[in-house]
Design a protein around this motif. Structure first.
Motif, PDB file in Angstrom:
ATOM      1  N   LYS A 160      17.281  -0.207  -3.181  1.00  0.00           N
ATOM      2  CA  LYS A 160      17.552   0.846  -2.106  1.00  0.00           C
ATOM      3  C   LYS A 160      16.210   1.101  -1.587  1.00  0.00           C
ATOM      4  O   LYS A 160      15.694   1.234  -0.564  1.00  0.00           O
ATOM      5  N   LYS A 161      15.220   1.316  -2.578  1.00  0.00           N
ATOM      6  CA  LYS A 161      13.801   1.760  -2.309  1.00  0.00           C
ATOM      7  C   LYS A 161      13.070   0.694  -1.843  1.00  0.00           C
ATOM      8  O   LYS A 161      12.034   1.229  -1.190  1.00  0.00           O
ATOM      9  N   ILE A 162      13.386  -0.513  -1.964  1.00  0.00           N
ATOM     10  CA  ILE A 162      12.683  -1.609  -1.065  1.00  0.00           C
ATOM     11  C   ILE A 162      13.276  -2.403  -0.125  1.00  0.00           C
ATOM     12  O   ILE A 162      12.519  -3.226   0.506  1.00  0.00           O
ATOM     13  N   ALA A 163      14.147  -1.748   0.226  1.00  0.00           N
ATOM     14  CA  ALA A 163      14.983  -2.540   1.334  1.00  0.00           C
ATOM     15  C   ALA A 163      14.453  -2.475   2.571  1.00  0.00           C
ATOM     16  O   ALA A 163      14.654  -3.284   3.492  1.00  0.00           O
ATOM     17  N   ASN A 164      13.404  -1.412   2.899  1.00  0.00           N
ATOM     18  CA  ASN A 164      12.633  -1.352   4.096  1.00  0.00           C
ATOM     19  C   ASN A 164      11.450  -2.585   4.511  1.00  0.00           C
ATOM     20  O   ASN A 164      11.134  -2.397   5.537  1.00  0.00           O
ATOM     21  N   PHE A 165      11.321  -2.978   3.047  1.00  0.00           N
ATOM     22  CA  PHE A 165      10.150  -3.895   3.355  1.00  0.00           C
ATOM     23  C   PHE A 165      11.044  -5.435   3.209  1.00  0.00           C
ATOM     24  O   PHE A 165      11.535  -5.937   2.384  1.00  0.00           O
ATOM     25  N   SER A 166      10.796  -6.008   4.531  1.00  0.00           N
ATOM     26  CA  SER A 166      11.731  -7.350   4.518  1.00  0.00           C
ATOM     27  C   SER A 166      11.136  -8.484   3.814  1.00  0.00           C
ATOM     28  O   SER A 166      11.726  -9.259   3.312  1.00  0.00           O
ATOM     29  N   GLU A 167       9.951  -8.440   3.328  1.00  0.00           N
ATOM     30  CA  GLU A 167       9.293  -9.481   2.654  1.00  0.00           C
ATOM     31  C   GLU A 167       9.962  -9.429   1.171  1.00  0.00           C
ATOM     32  O   GLU A 167       9.688 -10.461   0.362  1.00  0.00           O
ATOM     33  N   CYS A 168      10.473  -8.438   0.517  1.00  0.00           N
ATOM     34  CA  CYS A 168      10.891  -8.286  -0.729  1.00  0.00           C
ATOM     35  C   CYS A 168      11.984  -7.565  -0.762  1.00  0.00           C
ATOM     36  O   CYS A 168      12.702  -7.294  -2.000  1.00  0.00           O
ATOM     37  N   ALA A 169      13.053  -7.490   0.124  1.00  0.00           N
ATOM     38  CA  ALA A 169      14.309  -6.891   0.077  1.00  0.00           C
ATOM     39  C   ALA A 169      15.183  -7.785  -0.747  1.00  0.00           C
ATOM     40  O   ALA A 169      16.058  -7.044  -1.295  1.00  0.00           O
ATOM     41  N   GLY A 181       0.887  -1.214   0.119  1.00  0.00           N
ATOM     42  CA  GLY A 181      -0.174  -0.051  -0.103  1.00  0.00           C
ATOM     43  C   GLY A 181       0.756   1.314  -0.056  1.00  0.00           C
ATOM     44  O   GLY A 181       0.409   2.411  -0.206  1.00  0.00           O
ATOM     45  N   GLN A 182       2.188   1.026   0.276  1.00  0.00           N
ATOM     46  CA  GLN A 182       2.846   2.303   0.016  1.00  0.00           C
ATOM     47  C   GLN A 182       3.485   2.723  -1.426  1.00  0.00           C
ATOM     48  O   GLN A 182       4.326   1.823  -1.714  1.00  0.00           O
ATOM     49  N   ILE A 183       3.402   3.658  -1.896  1.00  0.00           N
ATOM     50  CA  ILE A 183       3.737   3.749  -3.271  1.00  0.00           C
ATOM     51  C   ILE A 183       5.331   4.231  -3.101  1.00  0.00           C
ATOM     52  O   ILE A 183       5.805   5.215  -2.300  1.00  0.00           O
ATOM     53  N   LEU A 184       6.037   3.720  -3.847  1.00  0.00           N
ATOM     54  CA  LEU A 184       7.551   3.837  -4.034  1.00  0.00           C
ATOM     55  C   LEU A 184       7.829   4.770  -4.922  1.00  0.00           C
ATOM     56  O   LEU A 184       7.264   5.089  -5.953  1.00  0.00           O
ATOM     57  N   ASN A 185       8.851   5.779  -4.431  1.00  0.00           N
ATOM     58  CA  ASN A 185       9.374   6.980  -5.280  1.00  0.00           C
ATOM     59  C   ASN A 185      10.408   6.522  -6.272  1.00  0.00           C
ATOM     60  O   ASN A 185      11.370   6.573  -6.021  1.00  0.00           O
ATOM     61  N   LEU A 186       9.735   6.169  -7.263  1.00  0.00           N
ATOM     62  CA  LEU A 186      10.571   5.494  -8.376  1.00  0.00           C
ATOM     63  C   LEU A 186      10.502   6.667  -9.867  1.00  0.00           C
ATOM     64  O   LEU A 186       9.548   7.114  -9.952  1.00  0.00           O
ATOM     65  N   THR A 187      11.591   6.536 -10.527  1.00  0.00           N
ATOM     66  CA  THR A 187      11.651   7.512 -11.616  1.00  0.00           C
ATOM     67  C   THR A 187      10.866   6.582 -12.757  1.00  0.00           C
ATOM     68  O   THR A 187      10.534   5.256 -12.331  1.00  0.00           O
ATOM     69  N   GLN A 188      10.724   7.391 -13.749  1.00  0.00           N
ATOM     70  CA  GLN A 188      10.008   6.403 -14.896  1.00  0.00           C
ATOM     71  C   GLN A 188      10.673   5.287 -15.421  1.00  0.00           C
ATOM     72  O   GLN A 188      10.175   4.168 -15.618  1.00  0.00           O
ATOM     73  N   VAL A 189      12.114   5.594 -15.509  1.00  0.00           N
ATOM     74  CA  VAL A 189      12.885   4.218 -15.943  1.00  0.00           C
ATOM     75  C   VAL A 189      12.701   3.197 -14.909  1.00  0.00           C
ATOM     76  O   VAL A 189      12.769   1.978 -15.309  1.00  0.00           O
ATOM     77  N   GLU A 190      12.905   3.506 -13.677  1.00  0.00           N
ATOM     78  CA  GLU A 190      12.829   2.492 -12.677  1.00  0.00           C
ATOM     79  C   GLU A 190      11.576   1.698 -12.677  1.00  0.00           C
ATOM     80  O   GLU A 190      11.312   0.546 -12.564  1.00  0.00           O
ATOM     81  N   PHE A 191      10.320   2.435 -12.918  1.00  0.00           N
ATOM     82  CA  PHE A 191       9.294   1.790 -13.033  1.00  0.00           C
ATOM     83  C   PHE A 191       8.831   1.009 -13.880  1.00  0.00           C
ATOM     84  O   PHE A 191       8.729  -0.143 -14.130  1.00  0.00           O
ATOM     85  N   ASN A 192       9.601   1.423 -15.309  1.00  0.00           N
ATOM     86  CA  ASN A 192       9.524   0.458 -16.510  1.00  0.00           C
ATOM     87  C   ASN A 192      10.133  -0.961 -16.256  1.00  0.00           C
ATOM     88  O   ASN A 192       9.471  -1.964 -16.783  1.00  0.00           O
ATOM     89  N   ILE A 193      11.268  -0.782 -15.528  1.00  0.00           N
ATOM     90  CA  ILE A 193      12.228  -1.924 -15.622  1.00  0.00           C
ATOM     91  C   ILE A 193      11.489  -3.035 -14.410  1.00  0.00           C
ATOM     92  O   ILE A 193      11.275  -3.833 -14.397  1.00  0.00           O
ATOM     93  N   PHE A 194      11.061  -2.295 -13.024  1.00  0.00           N
ATOM     94  CA  PHE A 194      10.416  -2.945 -11.864  1.00  0.00           C
ATOM     95  C   PHE A 194       9.232  -3.595 -12.338  1.00  0.00           C
ATOM     96  O   PHE A 194       8.701  -4.612 -11.962  1.00  0.00           O
ATOM     97  N   ALA A 195       8.227  -2.891 -12.980  1.00  0.00           N
ATOM     98  CA  ALA A 195       6.962  -3.233 -13.456  1.00  0.00           C
ATOM     99  C   ALA A 195       6.995  -4.600 -14.332  1.00  0.00           C
ATOM    100  O   ALA A 195       6.330  -5.553 -14.372  1.00  0.00           O
ATOM    101  N   GLU A 196       8.009  -4.275 -15.314  1.00  0.00           N
ATOM    102  CA  GLU A 196       8.248  -5.554 -16.364  1.00  0.00           C
ATOM    103  C   GLU A 196       8.597  -6.791 -15.460  1.00  0.00           C
ATOM    104  O   GLU A 196       8.092  -7.856 -15.704  1.00  0.00           O
ATOM    105  N   LEU A 197       9.553  -6.407 -14.658  1.00  0.00           N
ATOM    106  CA  LEU A 197      10.038  -7.845 -13.665  1.00  0.00           C
ATOM    107  C   LEU A 197       8.883  -8.282 -12.795  1.00  0.00           C
ATOM    108  O   LEU A 197       8.682  -9.520 -12.766  1.00  0.00           O
ATOM    109  N   ILE A 198       8.126  -7.616 -12.205  1.00  0.00           N
ATOM    110  CA  ILE A 198       7.069  -7.962 -11.464  1.00  0.00           C
ATOM    111  C   ILE A 198       5.897  -8.648 -12.127  1.00  0.00           C
ATOM    112  O   ILE A 198       5.345  -9.809 -11.597  1.00  0.00           O
ATOM    113  N   ARG A 199       5.665  -8.470 -13.367  1.00  0.00           N
ATOM    114  CA  ARG A 199       4.572  -8.913 -14.235  1.00  0.00           C
ATOM    115  C   ARG A 199       4.933 -10.345 -14.470  1.00  0.00           C
ATOM    116  O   ARG A 199       4.172 -11.337 -14.914  1.00  0.00           O
ATOM    117  N   HIS A 200       6.325 -10.685 -14.450  1.00  0.00           N
ATOM    118  CA  HIS A 200       6.731 -11.900 -14.915  1.00  0.00           C
ATOM    119  C   HIS A 200       7.746 -12.558 -13.927  1.00  0.00           C
ATOM    120  O   HIS A 200       8.848 -12.573 -14.206  1.00  0.00           O
TER     121      HIS A 200
END
Length: 219
Positions: A194-203, A140-159
């Motif tokens: 670095k931006k997801i490091a605080n979430f232990s479930e997905c670090a 529920g907490q939105i990550l502070n991602l750049t658009q490039v980071e969003f593109n990369i991370f979203a693609e990985l999450i989808r697959h």
């Protein structure tokens, strides 16, 4: 689908299309290996006897950089032949002659297993990708991602579990940094970590695959 018999390929392509799948047909093992390195697929139908590179060798090399489900198709029915295919990394084995409907059922089964694996690995609503506002939220907490980071991370999450080369991830974000080298991806992945490091479930969910690239994996 990697199959050098044009008649068999045509029948399977028709059935795949009728079942709602978008299929790519390649008749040569070496060409198929290169295509699998350059692109991502959900399932591979792989003939055993192929020009260029046989199906067992192709599967062995494929397993060096991808976990995509592989259904091996072959006219060789001896137990030792089936075991060779499974030992090479195939997930399923269908002997010729086969019913195209059975092949479709096995394709659906592999996709279903991949879906179950992804659901098991990714707790409900742990990650939410919002395509409208191009954001990703963790618990529920939105990550502070750049658009490039969003593109990369979203693609990985989808697959989940799919291995991406740096070049493939660069292509995902190419509109944002056309002139960058593929090593630029490393810097963006580092920032995402670095931006997801605080979430232990997905670090540790962004995993490096030595000599290849990255994959998203939970659990």
């Amino acid at each position: 689908m990697v199959e050098d018999d044009a008649k068999i390929a045509k029948v399977l392509l028709d059935y795949l299309s009728a079942s709602g799948y978008q299929a790519v047909h390649i008749g040569d093992g070496l060409q198929a290996l290169q295509r699998l390195k350059d692109e991502t697929f959900d399932v591979v139908l792989l003939d055993r006897m192929l020009p260029g590179l046989d199906g067992v060798s192709l599967c062995q090399q494929l397993r060096g950089f991808s976990h995509v489900p592989v259904i091996m198709l072959t006219a060789l029915v001896d137990e030792s032949d089936r075991l060779d295919g499974l030992d090479a990394g195939a997930d399923d084995y269908v002997c010729k002659p086969f019913s195209p409907r059975e092949v479709m059922a096995r394709v659906k089964a592999q996709l279903r297993r991949a879906g179950i694996h992804a659901t098991t690995a990714m707790p409900t609503k742990l990650f939410e990708v919002n395509e409208t506002n191009r954001s990703i939220a963790v618990k529920g907490q939105i990550l502070n991602l750049t658009q490039v980071e969003f593109n990369i991370f979203a693609e990985l999450i989808r697959h989940p579990s799919r291995v991406y080369t740096r070049q493939q991830l660069l292509d995902v974000a190419r509109d944002d940094f056309r002139d960058s080298s593929d090593r630029t991806v490393d810097a963006h992945v580092k920032n995402i970590r670095k931006k997801i490091a605080n979430f232990s479930e997905c670090a540790d969910c962004l995993q490096s695959v030595y000599g290849v690239g990255y994959r998203f994996e939970l659990g």
